[in-house]
Design a protein around this motif. Sequence first.
Motif, short mmCIF file in Angstrom:
data_model
loop_
_atom_site.label_atom_id
_atom_site.label_comp_id
_atom_site.label_asym_id
_atom_site.label_seq_id
_atom_site.Cartn_x
_atom_site.Cartn_y
_atom_site.Cartn_z
N HIS A 27 0.83 -1.21 0.00
CA HIS A 27 0.00 0.00 0.00
C HIS A 27 0.87 1.27 0.00
O HIS A 27 0.72 2.11 -0.89
CB HIS A 27 -0.97 -0.02 1.18
CG HIS A 27 -1.83 1.20 1.26
ND1 HIS A 27 -2.80 1.48 0.33
CD2 HIS A 27 -1.84 2.22 2.13
CE1 HIS A 27 -3.37 2.63 0.64
NE2 HIS A 27 -2.81 3.09 1.73
N ILE A 31 1.73 4.19 -3.16
CA ILE A 31 1.57 5.63 -2.95
C ILE A 31 2.88 6.36 -3.26
O ILE A 31 2.89 7.36 -3.97
CB ILE A 31 1.10 5.91 -1.51
CG1 ILE A 31 -0.32 5.37 -1.32
CG2 ILE A 31 1.16 7.40 -1.19
CD1 ILE A 31 -0.78 5.34 0.12
N HIS A 34 3.83 6.21 -7.05
CA HIS A 34 3.03 7.14 -7.84
C HIS A 34 3.47 8.58 -7.59
O HIS A 34 3.55 9.38 -8.51
CB HIS A 34 1.54 6.99 -7.52
CG HIS A 34 0.70 7.92 -8.32
ND1 HIS A 34 0.39 9.19 -7.87
CD2 HIS A 34 0.16 7.80 -9.54
CE1 HIS A 34 -0.33 9.80 -8.78
NE2 HIS A 34 -0.49 8.98 -9.81
N TYR A 35 3.76 8.90 -6.35
CA TYR A 35 4.16 10.27 -6.01
C TYR A 35 5.44 10.66 -6.73
O TYR A 35 5.54 11.75 -7.29
CB TYR A 35 4.33 10.40 -4.49
CG TYR A 35 4.66 11.80 -4.04
CD1 TYR A 35 3.66 12.75 -3.88
CD2 TYR A 35 5.97 12.18 -3.77
CE1 TYR A 35 3.95 14.05 -3.46
CE2 TYR A 35 6.27 13.47 -3.35
CZ TYR A 35 5.27 14.39 -3.20
OH TYR A 35 5.56 15.67 -2.79
N SER A 78 -0.92 -4.25 -7.81
CA SER A 78 -0.38 -2.90 -7.70
C SER A 78 -0.37 -2.20 -9.05
O SER A 78 -0.47 -0.97 -9.11
CB SER A 78 1.04 -2.94 -7.11
OG SER A 78 0.98 -3.41 -5.80
N GLU A 81 -3.59 -0.69 -9.01
CA GLU A 81 -3.68 0.32 -7.95
C GLU A 81 -2.96 1.62 -8.32
O GLU A 81 -3.35 2.67 -7.83
CB GLU A 81 -3.12 -0.23 -6.64
CG GLU A 81 -4.09 -1.12 -5.91
CD GLU A 81 -5.37 -0.40 -5.52
OE1 GLU A 81 -5.30 0.69 -4.91
OE2 GLU A 81 -6.44 -0.94 -5.82
N GLN A 85 -4.61 5.11 -7.86
CA GLN A 85 -3.94 6.17 -7.11
C GLN A 85 -3.99 7.48 -7.90
O GLN A 85 -4.12 8.56 -7.32
CB GLN A 85 -2.49 5.78 -6.79
CG GLN A 85 -1.76 6.77 -5.93
CD GLN A 85 -2.33 6.88 -4.52
OE1 GLN A 85 -3.06 6.02 -4.06
NE2 GLN A 85 -1.98 7.95 -3.84
N ARG A 88 -7.25 8.92 -7.12
CA ARG A 88 -7.27 9.45 -5.75
C ARG A 88 -6.55 10.79 -5.66
O ARG A 88 -7.00 11.69 -4.95
CB ARG A 88 -6.62 8.45 -4.80
CG ARG A 88 -7.40 7.18 -4.60
CD ARG A 88 -6.70 6.26 -3.61
NE ARG A 88 -7.11 4.90 -3.84
CZ ARG A 88 -6.31 3.92 -4.22
NH1 ARG A 88 -5.02 4.11 -4.36
NH2 ARG A 88 -6.79 2.71 -4.43
N PHE A 94 -4.93 12.38 -1.96
CA PHE A 94 -3.50 12.26 -1.74
C PHE A 94 -2.81 13.43 -2.44
O PHE A 94 -3.31 13.92 -3.46
CB PHE A 94 -2.96 10.93 -2.30
CG PHE A 94 -3.35 9.74 -1.49
CD1 PHE A 94 -2.54 9.29 -0.46
CD2 PHE A 94 -4.53 9.07 -1.75
CE1 PHE A 94 -2.90 8.19 0.28
CE2 PHE A 94 -4.91 7.97 -1.01
CZ PHE A 94 -4.09 7.53 0.01
#
Length: 103
Positions: A27, A31, A34-35, A78, A81, A85, A88, A94
């Motif tokens: 998880h 995040i 992606h960031y 993932s 995901e 993300q 999101r 986020f």
Amino acid sequence: MTEFLEEYRLLGLAIGLCTFLIIGVFHPIVIKCHYYFGVGCRWWFIIAGILACVLSVIVTDLFLSVIFGVLAFSCFWSFREINEQEVRVARGWFPANPERKKK
């Protein structure tokens, strides 16, 4: 290692614990990836998943084979995901990386 776990009937618990930890670790990895790298990093998860699948088939130890299988499908999940993300971040749930957009 599997012999010890089977002898003391701990194999199921050990696999469950490792599965829980792998999923829990992925998880924040999704995040952070992606960031810092955006949706382009999703292909890293596919490559890692394929590698883990191959290792799952090659490894003869049952415990390690199962762990590599769990790792493989966590990587495949993932991949999806990373796209979620992106949604999101667009919704403001986020933070977006302002430095990445400048590149």
